[in-house]
Design an enzyme around this catalytic site. Structure first.
Site, PDB file in Angstrom:
ATOM      1  N   LYS A  57       6.057 -14.002  -2.610  1.00 53.87           N
ATOM      2  CA  LYS A  57       4.913 -13.104  -2.690  1.00 53.87           C
ATOM      3  C   LYS A  57       4.628 -12.559  -1.281  1.00 53.87           C
ATOM      4  O   LYS A  57       4.689 -13.293  -0.307  1.00 53.87           O
ATOM      5  CB  LYS A  57       3.704 -13.878  -3.202  1.00 53.87           C
ATOM      6  N   CYS A 109     -14.043 -14.735  -6.069  1.00 50.42           N
ATOM      7  CA  CYS A 109     -13.019 -14.759  -5.016  1.00 50.42           C
ATOM      8  C   CYS A 109     -13.287 -13.589  -4.080  1.00 50.42           C
ATOM      9  O   CYS A 109     -13.234 -12.437  -4.496  1.00 50.42           O
ATOM     10  CB  CYS A 109     -11.605 -14.637  -5.594  1.00 50.42           C
ATOM     11  N   CYS A 165     -10.260 -11.155  -3.630  1.00 51.32           N
ATOM     12  CA  CYS A 165     -10.133 -10.170  -4.724  1.00 51.32           C
ATOM     13  C   CYS A 165     -11.395  -9.334  -4.842  1.00 51.32           C
ATOM     14  O   CYS A 165     -11.388  -8.304  -5.492  1.00 51.32           O
ATOM     15  CB  CYS A 165      -9.981 -10.833  -6.086  1.00 51.32           C
ATOM     16  N   CYS A 214      -8.489 -19.423  -7.151  1.00 53.65           N
ATOM     17  CA  CYS A 214      -8.145 -18.041  -7.504  1.00 53.65           C
ATOM     18  C   CYS A 214      -6.688 -17.971  -7.952  1.00 53.65           C
ATOM     19  O   CYS A 214      -5.793 -18.383  -7.213  1.00 53.65           O
ATOM     20  CB  CYS A 214      -8.359 -17.107  -6.311  1.00 53.65           C
ATOM     21  N   HIS A 236       0.842  -1.198   0.000  1.00 55.67           N
ATOM     22  CA  HIS A 236       0.000   0.000   0.000  1.00 55.67           C
ATOM     23  C   HIS A 236       0.881   1.254   0.000  1.00 55.67           C
ATOM     24  O   HIS A 236       0.581   2.241  -0.654  1.00 55.67           O
ATOM     25  CB  HIS A 236      -0.893   0.053   1.242  1.00 55.67           C
TER      26      HIS A 236
HETATM   27  N1  MSP Z   1      -9.819  -1.925  -2.610  1.00 51.88           N
HETATM   28  C1  MSP Z   1      -9.157  -2.290  -3.811  1.00 51.88           C
HETATM   29  C2  MSP Z   1      -8.896  -1.080  -4.666  1.00 51.88           C
HETATM   30  C3  MSP Z   1     -10.083  -0.266  -5.046  1.00 51.88           C
HETATM   31  S1  MSP Z   1      -9.687   1.136  -5.946  1.00 51.88           S
HETATM   32  C4  MSP Z   1     -11.127   1.763  -6.492  1.00 51.88           C
HETATM   33  C5  MSP Z   1      -7.829  -2.984  -3.478  1.00 51.88           C
HETATM   34  N2  MSP Z   1      -7.335  -2.769  -2.265  1.00 51.88           N
HETATM   35  S2  MSP Z   1      -6.041  -3.452  -1.645  1.00 51.88           S
HETATM   36  O1  MSP Z   1      -5.983  -2.996  -0.289  1.00 51.88           O
HETATM   37  O2  MSP Z   1      -6.109  -4.856  -1.841  1.00 51.88           O
HETATM   38  O3  MSP Z   1      -4.760  -3.049  -2.392  1.00 51.88           O
HETATM   39  C6  MSP Z   1      -4.534  -1.957  -3.087  1.00 51.88           C
HETATM   40  C7  MSP Z   1      -3.175  -1.716  -3.683  1.00 51.88           C
HETATM   41  O4  MSP Z   1      -2.065  -2.260  -2.983  1.00 51.88           O
HETATM   42  C8  MSP Z   1      -3.122  -2.258  -5.093  1.00 51.88           C
HETATM   43  O5  MSP Z   1      -2.748  -1.211  -5.960  1.00 51.88           O
HETATM   44  C9  MSP Z   1      -2.088  -3.331  -5.016  1.00 51.88           C
HETATM   45  O6  MSP Z   1      -1.421  -3.489  -6.210  1.00 51.88           O
HETATM   46  C10 MSP Z   1      -1.183  -2.804  -3.927  1.00 51.88           C
HETATM   47  N3  MSP Z   1      -0.358  -3.882  -3.394  1.00 51.88           N
HETATM   48  C11 MSP Z   1      -0.740  -4.873  -2.543  1.00 51.88           C
HETATM   49  N4  MSP Z   1       0.328  -5.698  -2.366  1.00 51.88           N
HETATM   50  C12 MSP Z   1       1.376  -5.267  -3.106  1.00 51.88           C
HETATM   51  C13 MSP Z   1       2.711  -5.660  -3.255  1.00 51.88           C
HETATM   52  N5  MSP Z   1       3.190  -6.736  -2.695  1.00 51.88           N
HETATM   53  N6  MSP Z   1       3.531  -4.871  -4.010  1.00 51.88           N
HETATM   54  C14 MSP Z   1       3.075  -3.707  -4.572  1.00 51.88           C
HETATM   55  N7  MSP Z   1       1.830  -3.323  -4.449  1.00 51.88           N
HETATM   56  C15 MSP Z   1       0.904  -4.149  -3.847  1.00 51.88           C
HETATM   57  O7  MSP Z   1      -7.302  -3.660  -4.313  1.00 51.88           O
END
Ligand code: MSP
Length: 479
Positions: A292, A127, A130, A144, A22
């Site tokens: 991951k 899922c 997701c 998934c 994030h």
């Molecule tokens: N809630 C949705 C987004 C809705 S936008 C209208 C969502 N949330 S999330 O909390 O799962 O994650 C959001 C962001 O964190 C994504 O852009 C995702 O790519 C990023 N990341 C989560 N894990 C990550 C890594 N390990 N590395 C880089 N970014 C990653 O999806």
């Protein structure tokens, strides 16, 4: 009037604490926001939390809380995290904010009226991690592909959005606006998938109630993605003065959620008669020592541990320096410490310390003529930053810092007491700090105080107005 720049991050699920992934998206958006402010644009930077849907409802249940109580307990952790990382957002939007809920209702009514929503039966795979639908083709063994967990089989009455109607519109959009999806490699992937055909997607759920009610059928709540994507629009509608920011100039997302942003999102906007964003940029993912990163793997790096390694500026710097923004990167504490030591402490920190110490002793003096350290690559840096090539912009600035260190070695002002050489170096330090300020704002401020300049792009071309300075505190301690 100053040109506007509207930048967004995805809104994060507050079912979990914020982590490095994030932080990555949010830091990049913050750097772009600061960079555009520096150039005098009027900037609006939005981040926030995505609070509805099954996933949140389930997490709340596990925590023995109501969904709203649950999100209320997690959201402050995101706000604290962004404070620790010096993120200067203009609005933190929550999808449970009243103004957002009203906008979602309005848009649903509008899209319904335009004939793009119909009632049907959804039967298929889902899922919850997701919050996404899968077909047998995407997940042949009903697992998934991202979370490696068995998919749920859903069977319920549901409203659908006519995405299939927008295939030609989307393909034309990508063709006419080659930068709409960046980087290029991802653009190709999306185009191929859209060409292969689009199916309508379900935008409502009736088997649980944690969501925004569908205004024309209260037995359904809005599908979490339809609700969440609209945050970008609602964030600009609550006050008259914010409306001018619509549409977004840059929207940063992770590669995993590009499909929603590059396909669902523009089709929804078109259907609602709203203007489209200029650019959607999908960044790569961080792995941790090759694995991951995630909750289930138990290796997620919290914001506290990220910042505790070498401070907030070094963390911000490292994440954008180490990997190209569109590519994946591998994170390790060792690499962060190495960059911190070699580039921030040795190169930048030492330069500032030596020049300020010598300048305190011998003074600074500006003489006529062009400095051998004159800045020649401002436009190149601007070009890189505008295309989100953070690593390339940083490389140039570091090379310039190297040049300054070579110059001081060569001219030996500690022997010659040459005030002009010290002045040239001080001026170069000003340039370096201004250009680095979006990345390392805290340190840039400290340097600006020591050398008495303002952090703004117009200062790059102005000679320093100072002849006496005090030695700088240590900026980066070696680890
Ligand atoms: N809630 C949705 C987004 C809705 S936008 C209208 C969502 N949330 S999330 O909390 O799962 O994650 C959001 C962001 O964190 C994504 O852009 C995702 O790519 C990023 N990341 C989560 N894990 C990550 C890594 N390990 N590395 C880089 N970014 C990653 O999806």
């Amino acid at each position: 009037m100053a040109k506007k720049f509207y930048i967004t991050t995805p809104i994060y699920y507050p079912n979990d604490l914020p982590h490095l992934g994030h932080a990555y998206t949010t830091i990049a958006a913050d750097v772009l926001a600061r960079w555009n402010k520096l150039r005098g644009k009027s900037v609006f930077f939005v981040t926030g939390t995505d609070e509805h849907g099954k996933k949140i409802a389930l997490s709340a249940e596990k925590a023995n809380k109501s969904p709203k109580q649950f999100v209320d307990s997690v959201v402050p952790k995101f706000e604290e995290a962004w404070k620790k990382l010096n993120i200067q957002y203009d609005r933190f939007i929550r999808t449970t904010d009243k103004d957002h809920e009203i906008i979602v209702s309005k848009i649903l009514n509008k899209v319904h009226k335009s004939g793009d929503i119909y009632l049907g039966n959804y039967e298929g795979l889902y899922c919850t991690s997701c919050e996404a639908y899968y077909t047998k083709k995407d997940a042949p063994d009903s697992v998934c592909p991202i979370h490696k967990k068995p998919l749920d089989l859903l069977k319920e009455k549901s409203y659908f959005f006519r995405l299939s109607k927008y295939q030609k519109f989307l393909l034309d959009l990508y063709k006419k606006n080659p930068d709409f999806i960046s980087p290029k490699s991802r653009r190709k992937e999306i185009i191929n998938r859209v060409k292969a055909g689009l199916t309508d997607f379900s935008i409502s759920r009736s088997s649980f109630s944690w969501g925004i009610p569908i205004p024309f059928d209260k037995n359904h709540v809005t599908y979490v993605w339809f609700d969440a994507l609209l945050n970008y629009y609602s964030a600009t509608q609550s006050q008259k003065k914010l409306k001018k920011f619509w549409p977004p100039n840059t929207q940063i997302v992770g590669k995993d959620i590009l499909w929603f942003h590059a396909v669902y999102w523009p089709a929804m906007l078109k259907s609602a008669g709203l203007k489209l964003p200029e650019k959607i940029f999908a960044h790569g993912w961080w792995t941790i020592s090759g694995e991951k990163m995630g909750k289930s793997a138990g290796n997620a790096i919290s914001i506290d541990s990220l910042v505790s390694i070498a401070g907030s500026d070094s963390a911000r710097y490292f994440l954008l320096r180490e990997a190209s923004f569109g590519d994946d990167g591998d994170f390790s504490e060792k690499m962060l410490v190495e960059r911190h030591n070699s580039e921030l402490a040795n190169k930048l920190g030492n330069l500032v310390s030596r020049v300020s110490t010598l300048a305190e002793k011998y003074g600074l003096d500006k003489k006529a003529g062009i400095s051998p350290l004159a800045l020649k690559f401002k436009n190149q840096i601007a070009k890189h930053l505008d295309s989100l090539e953070f690593d390339k912009a940083l490389q140039i600035i570091i090379r310039y810092t190297d040049k300054c260190n070579e110059y001081i070695q060569d001219k030996k002002p500690w022997e010659t007491h040459d005030k002009q050489v010290l002045y040239e170096l001080a001026n170069a330090i000003k340039n370096i700090s201004i250009l680095l300020s979006p990345f390392i704002p805290e340190t840039a401020e400290k340097i600006a105080k020591t050398f008495n300049f303002k952090i703004s792009l117009s200062e790059l071309d102005k000679p320093l107005k100072i002849s006496k300075i005090k030695k700088s505190e240590i900026l980066f301690r070696k680890i």
